[in-house]
Write a protein that holds these residues in place. Structure first.
Motif, PDB file in Angstrom:
ATOM      1  N   UNK A 127      41.761  33.653  -7.655  1.00 28.55           N
ATOM      2  CA  UNK A 127      41.949  32.411  -6.888  1.00 28.55           C
ATOM      3  C   UNK A 127      42.497  31.344  -7.991  1.00 28.55           C
ATOM      4  N   UNK A 128      43.150  30.287  -7.509  1.00 28.51           N
ATOM      5  CA  UNK A 128      43.923  29.530  -8.763  1.00 28.51           C
ATOM      6  C   UNK A 128      43.113  28.016  -8.427  1.00 28.51           C
ATOM      7  N   UNK A 129      42.919  27.070  -9.408  1.00 24.16           N
ATOM      8  CA  UNK A 129      41.374  26.002  -8.932  1.00 24.16           C
ATOM      9  C   UNK A 129      42.660  25.479  -8.064  1.00 24.16           C
ATOM     10  N   UNK A 163      32.196  25.174  -9.020  1.00 22.83           N
ATOM     11  CA  UNK A 163      33.030  23.485  -8.275  1.00 22.83           C
ATOM     12  C   UNK A 163      33.717  23.686  -9.483  1.00 22.83           C
ATOM     13  N   UNK A 164      33.775  24.862 -10.854  1.00 17.76           N
ATOM     14  CA  UNK A 164      34.810  24.502 -11.326  1.00 17.76           C
ATOM     15  C   UNK A 164      35.372  26.028 -11.988  1.00 17.76           C
ATOM     16  N   UNK A 165      35.132  27.368 -10.807  1.00 18.89           N
ATOM     17  CA  UNK A 165      34.865  28.678 -11.152  1.00 18.89           C
ATOM     18  C   UNK A 165      34.503  29.260 -12.748  1.00 18.89           C
ATOM     19  N   UNK A 166      33.659  28.330 -13.054  1.00 20.44           N
ATOM     20  CA  UNK A 166      32.286  29.122 -14.015  1.00 20.44           C
ATOM     21  C   UNK A 166      31.147  29.049 -13.688  1.00 20.44           C
ATOM     22  N   UNK A 167      30.521  28.466 -12.980  1.00 21.47           N
ATOM     23  CA  UNK A 167      28.961  27.945 -11.905  1.00 21.47           C
ATOM     24  C   UNK A 167      28.748  28.310 -10.589  1.00 21.47           C
TER      25      UNK A 167
END
Length: 340
Positions: free
Chosen positions: A241-243, A315-319
């Motif tokens: 998936x791309x943000x 929201x950021x793909x990290x958390x």
């Protein structure tokens, strides 16, 4: 709060963390829905073809039946995609490999012929069922409704510039076992591929592919983005998936191999890159042991991840934070995710 259509291996869950169960007992392959027609959802299955609901999953009917017109029965529908240009245009892929198009929201279909006449078709073979193959994913270019990208599992990435009237065969450097294809409206020339043989990126609409090490600041490529591999410790990549707000932020799910990826007793990870190298993005997700590879999707201004332990959003793909869980379905491998 959006509505999620979360496809597990034998049921579809509908809701926003509070779930209603649909299609219990169906062997589900994929799901598609679109916010422009939020009550219409299409689910591909392995034995009962393409199921469509026009009331948010309350009732269902089987659509896409080529055998009614003398064609081959499409019992196994392995991919379904709603065009980003028109919600009434729907694309579906089947096993054996064929691509179909509907222009009325899924009521009527026509096959886009010629796919299996490509030279590479003689080499297409799905390892668990080596006598056959299927269309695993269909994507449409965000700025051109006729530009199609099609993943054949396993054997090829193929393209059509004219809505399936003609087909362009597997390009040199393309992945052979592509599972998921992503695009981004802010970078329409890019095609992102998650595959069993790794992650790859094209910056020219799938004509050539970059799957080498990340570019340095002195790279002679003139600043064109490359496909980073540094930090991607698990190269069997399932979903991408791309943000939605940044085409350089890419999230993938990955494992060491197919056995681990597709088992609830296996081990899988989520990774994130901003264009240079990959980092594990597991903050808020379950531990890797016992985690089947996640299915990823864009989700408003973030990314959603569907796992056998529940649905998570970032929201950021990290958390990540959990949206909803289902204790009864921990043994269910996720098959697809649509957000409306």
């Amino acid at each position: 709060m959006p509505t999620y259509y979360a496809a597990l291996s034998d049921r579809l869950l509908v809701g926003d963390g509070e779930w209603s169960e649909r299609l219990r007992g169906h062997d589900i392959e994929c799901v598609a829905a679109d916010g422009r027609a939020p009550s219409r959802v299409l689910v591909g299955t392995a034995e009962t073809g393409l199921q469509r609901s026009i009331d948010g999953g309350e009732s269902w009917e089987r659509v896409l039946d080529p055998s009614a017109n003398g064609g081959q029965s499409a019992d196994r529908v392995t991919s379904v995609t709603v065009s980003p240009h028109d919600p009434d245009v729907v694309w579906a892929g089947t096993e054996p490999s064929a691509v179909y198009r509907s222009t009325d929201g899924g009521s009527n279909w026509s096959e886009r012929e010629g796919l299996t006449e490509l030279d590479s078709a003689s080499r297409w073979s799905f390892p668990p069922r080596p006598h056959t193959h299927h269309v695993r994913w269909i994507a449409v270019a965000p700025d051109d409704p006729d530009q199609l990208y099609v993943a054949i599992e396993a054997g090829a990435f193929v393209r059509s510039p004219d809505g399936g009237e003609t087909w362009i065969d597997h390009p040199e450097g393309g992945r052979y076992d592509t599972h998921t294809i992503a695009t981004h409206p802010d970078a329409p020339d890019r095609v992102y591929a998650a595959a069993g043989d790794g992650y790859a990126l094209s910056t020219d609409r799938g004509e050539t592919w970059n799957s080498v090490e990340p570019r340095s600041t002195n790279d002679a490529s003139g600043g064109q983005p490359r496909a980073p591999q540094d930090g991607l410790d698990h190269r069997y990549v399932w979903s991408v998936a791309v943000h939605p707000e940044d085409p350089d932020i890419v999230v993938v799910s990955a494992a060491r191999g197919a056995r681990s990826a597709h088992s609830t007793s296996g081990e899988s990870y989520v990774y994130r890159t901003t264009g240079q190298q990959w980092e594990r993005a597991m903050d808020g997700l379950p531990e890797p042991d016992g985690l089947a590879r996640a299915v990823l999707a864009t989700d408003g201004d973030g990314v959603a991840a569907l796992s056998n332990h529940g649905l998570f959003r970032s929201a950021d793909g990290a958390t990540w934070h959990q949206v909803g869980s289902w204790a009864e379905a921990h043994d269910q491998v996720p098959r697809g995710l649509a957000v409306v």
